[in-house]
Design a protein around this motif. Structure first.
Motif, PDB file in Angstrom:
ATOM      1  N   LYS A  69     -30.244 -75.149  85.610  1.00  0.00           N
ATOM      2  CA  LYS A  69     -31.241 -76.338  85.429  1.00  0.00           C
ATOM      3  C   LYS A  69     -32.669 -75.747  85.354  1.00  0.00           C
ATOM      4  O   LYS A  69     -33.230 -76.312  84.554  1.00  0.00           O
ATOM      5  CB  LYS A  69     -30.881 -77.276  86.526  1.00  0.00           C
ATOM      6  CG  LYS A  69     -29.725 -78.099  86.553  1.00  0.00           C
ATOM      7  CD  LYS A  69     -29.886 -79.289  85.742  1.00  0.00           C
ATOM      8  CE  LYS A  69     -28.946 -80.232  85.797  1.00  0.00           C
ATOM      9  NZ  LYS A  69     -28.751 -81.380  85.240  1.00  0.00           N
ATOM     10  N   LEU A  70     -33.096 -74.991  86.140  1.00  0.00           N
ATOM     11  CA  LEU A  70     -34.297 -74.298  86.175  1.00  0.00           C
ATOM     12  C   LEU A  70     -34.722 -73.776  85.008  1.00  0.00           C
ATOM     13  O   LEU A  70     -35.946 -74.248  84.331  1.00  0.00           O
ATOM     14  CB  LEU A  70     -34.615 -73.475  87.368  1.00  0.00           C
ATOM     15  CG  LEU A  70     -36.059 -73.232  87.790  1.00  0.00           C
ATOM     16  CD1 LEU A  70     -36.899 -74.388  88.103  1.00  0.00           C
ATOM     17  CD2 LEU A  70     -36.151 -72.182  88.747  1.00  0.00           C
ATOM     18  N   GLY A  71     -33.562 -73.038  84.346  1.00  0.00           N
ATOM     19  CA  GLY A  71     -34.040 -72.557  83.038  1.00  0.00           C
ATOM     20  C   GLY A  71     -34.144 -73.467  81.839  1.00  0.00           C
ATOM     21  O   GLY A  71     -34.951 -73.336  80.981  1.00  0.00           O
ATOM     22  N   GLU A  72     -33.312 -74.546  81.948  1.00  0.00           N
ATOM     23  CA  GLU A  72     -33.512 -75.667  80.950  1.00  0.00           C
ATOM     24  C   GLU A  72     -34.845 -76.309  81.071  1.00  0.00           C
ATOM     25  O   GLU A  72     -35.340 -76.441  79.962  1.00  0.00           O
ATOM     26  CB  GLU A  72     -32.322 -76.612  81.243  1.00  0.00           C
ATOM     27  CG  GLU A  72     -30.790 -76.073  80.772  1.00  0.00           C
ATOM     28  CD  GLU A  72     -29.775 -77.322  81.087  1.00  0.00           C
ATOM     29  OE1 GLU A  72     -30.211 -78.489  81.684  1.00  0.00           O
ATOM     30  OE2 GLU A  72     -28.799 -77.046  81.125  1.00  0.00           O
ATOM     31  N   LYS A  73     -35.315 -76.503  82.217  1.00  0.00           N
ATOM     32  CA  LYS A  73     -36.418 -77.154  82.503  1.00  0.00           C
ATOM     33  C   LYS A  73     -37.731 -76.232  81.856  1.00  0.00           C
ATOM     34  O   LYS A  73     -38.546 -76.823  81.143  1.00  0.00           O
ATOM     35  CB  LYS A  73     -36.877 -77.690  83.885  1.00  0.00           C
ATOM     36  CG  LYS A  73     -35.972 -78.772  84.518  1.00  0.00           C
ATOM     37  CD  LYS A  73     -36.312 -78.993  85.889  1.00  0.00           C
ATOM     38  CE  LYS A  73     -35.575 -80.201  86.275  1.00  0.00           C
ATOM     39  NZ  LYS A  73     -35.863 -80.793  87.441  1.00  0.00           N
ATOM     40  N   GLU A  74     -37.603 -75.011  82.051  1.00  0.00           N
ATOM     41  CA  GLU A  74     -38.608 -74.185  81.486  1.00  0.00           C
ATOM     42  C   GLU A  74     -38.592 -74.154  80.076  1.00  0.00           C
ATOM     43  O   GLU A  74     -39.634 -73.879  79.320  1.00  0.00           O
ATOM     44  CB  GLU A  74     -38.262 -72.804  82.251  1.00  0.00           C
ATOM     45  CG  GLU A  74     -38.743 -72.503  83.660  1.00  0.00           C
ATOM     46  CD  GLU A  74     -38.567 -71.233  84.202  1.00  0.00           C
ATOM     47  OE1 GLU A  74     -37.938 -70.234  83.504  1.00  0.00           O
ATOM     48  OE2 GLU A  74     -38.615 -71.116  85.432  1.00  0.00           O
ATOM     49  N   GLU A  75     -37.327 -74.135  79.506  1.00  0.00           N
ATOM     50  CA  GLU A  75     -37.318 -73.927  78.113  1.00  0.00           C
ATOM     51  C   GLU A  75     -37.762 -75.102  77.525  1.00  0.00           C
ATOM     52  O   GLU A  75     -38.577 -75.163  76.559  1.00  0.00           O
ATOM     53  CB  GLU A  75     -35.836 -73.857  77.477  1.00  0.00           C
ATOM     54  CG  GLU A  75     -35.267 -72.429  77.752  1.00  0.00           C
ATOM     55  CD  GLU A  75     -33.676 -72.353  77.459  1.00  0.00           C
ATOM     56  OE1 GLU A  75     -33.370 -73.245  76.655  1.00  0.00           O
ATOM     57  OE2 GLU A  75     -33.253 -71.427  77.715  1.00  0.00           O
ATOM     58  N   LYS A  76     -37.389 -76.339  77.931  1.00  0.00           N
ATOM     59  CA  LYS A  76     -38.256 -77.563  77.407  1.00  0.00           C
ATOM     60  C   LYS A  76     -39.715 -77.798  77.588  1.00  0.00           C
ATOM     61  O   LYS A  76     -40.206 -78.049  76.561  1.00  0.00           O
ATOM     62  CB  LYS A  76     -37.643 -78.950  78.179  1.00  0.00           C
ATOM     63  CG  LYS A  76     -36.048 -79.207  78.010  1.00  0.00           C
ATOM     64  CD  LYS A  76     -35.525 -80.222  78.722  1.00  0.00           C
ATOM     65  CE  LYS A  76     -34.123 -80.495  78.067  1.00  0.00           C
ATOM     66  NZ  LYS A  76     -33.714 -81.553  79.048  1.00  0.00           N
TER      67      LYS A  76
END
Length: 80
Positions: A69-76
């Motif tokens: 989830k943290l990785g998804e937020k960083e990508e966004k």
């Protein structure tokens, strides 16, 4: 672990069939009670150990999901 637990429990359960024929008649009840206590103690031990493994697996899964989830937020935020 599960296979070794299974093997140990089968051996413990079958042990009474080996011990009982050699036990004097007046001691059979005590031998059976002792055997039952031993089987139940082992089962309790394995249940506690199994719970520990499940809990550990749950924690690892939770951390992996959190990291994803943290990785998804960083990508966004980088793309956004």
């Amino acid at each position: 672990h599960m296979e070794s637990w299974r093997t140990e429990m089968i051996e413990e359960i079958n042990r009474i069939n080996q011990d009982l024929p050699n036990t004097p008649s007046n001691e059979k009840t005590a031998a059976i009670k002792q055997w039952m206590d031993s089987v139940l103690d082992k089962m309790d031990h394995y249940k506690a150990e199994h719970y520990r493994y499940v809990k550990e697996g749950t924690n690892v899964l939770e951390l992996a999901l959190w990291k994803a989830k943290l990785g998804e937020k960083e990508e966004k935020s980088v793309d956004g």
